[in-house]
Design a protein around this motif. Structure first.
Motif, PDB file in Angstrom:
ATOM      1  N   LEU A 166       7.543   3.543  -1.659  1.00  0.00           N
ATOM      2  CA  LEU A 166       6.350   3.963  -2.393  1.00  0.00           C
ATOM      3  C   LEU A 166       6.369   3.579  -3.870  1.00  0.00           C
ATOM      4  N   GLN A 167       7.561   3.439  -4.458  1.00  0.00           N
ATOM      5  CA  GLN A 167       7.633   3.061  -5.876  1.00  0.00           C
ATOM      6  C   GLN A 167       7.064   1.666  -6.124  1.00  0.00           C
ATOM      7  N   LYS A 168       6.931   0.841  -5.067  1.00  0.00           N
ATOM      8  CA  LYS A 168       6.377  -0.506  -5.204  1.00  0.00           C
ATOM      9  C   LYS A 168       4.877  -0.558  -4.871  1.00  0.00           C
TER      10      LYS A 168
ATOM     11  N   THR B  47       0.837  -1.202   0.000  1.00  0.00           N
ATOM     12  CA  THR B  47       0.000   0.000   0.000  1.00  0.00           C
ATOM     13  C   THR B  47       0.871   1.252   0.000  1.00  0.00           C
ATOM     14  N   TYR B  48       0.243   2.391  -0.174  1.00  0.00           N
ATOM     15  CA  TYR B  48       0.977   3.653  -0.170  1.00  0.00           C
ATOM     16  C   TYR B  48       1.366   4.065   1.251  1.00  0.00           C
TER      17      TYR B  48
END
Length: 82
Positions: free
Chosen positions: A34-36, A28-29
């Motif tokens: 975050l790129q994943k 999740t964000y």
């Protein structure tokens, strides 16, 4: 085929599960890296869907009465978008 040669069976009725999955996860964000992260609209494309609940047994020790089934509704069925 490994299971047949070993005289074994599985809870899913065969060696090939054919796209059956019991776990579905995606980053999740709110998590680091975050790129994943996977957007909700891309879950079916980019989420990790795997078969984890696979029970093996020897044919001489047990027999399967009915193949395993997935239920994510509580009504005896599995819906893709639940």
């Amino acid at each position: 085929r490994f299971l047949e040669d070993a005289e074994m069976s599985s809870s899913w009725g065969g060696e090939e599960a054919g796209g059956v999955w019991t776990t579905f996860k995606a980053r999740t964000y709110l998590q680091p890296q975050l790129q994943k992260a996977v957007a909700a609209s891309r879950l079916m494309d980019r989420g990790h869907m795997q078969l984890k609940d696979w029970i093996l047994f020897y044919d001489s020790q047990a027999r399967m009465v009915a193949p395993a089934a997935r239920d994510n509704t509580g009504r005896g069925r599995c819906e893709a978008r639940v």
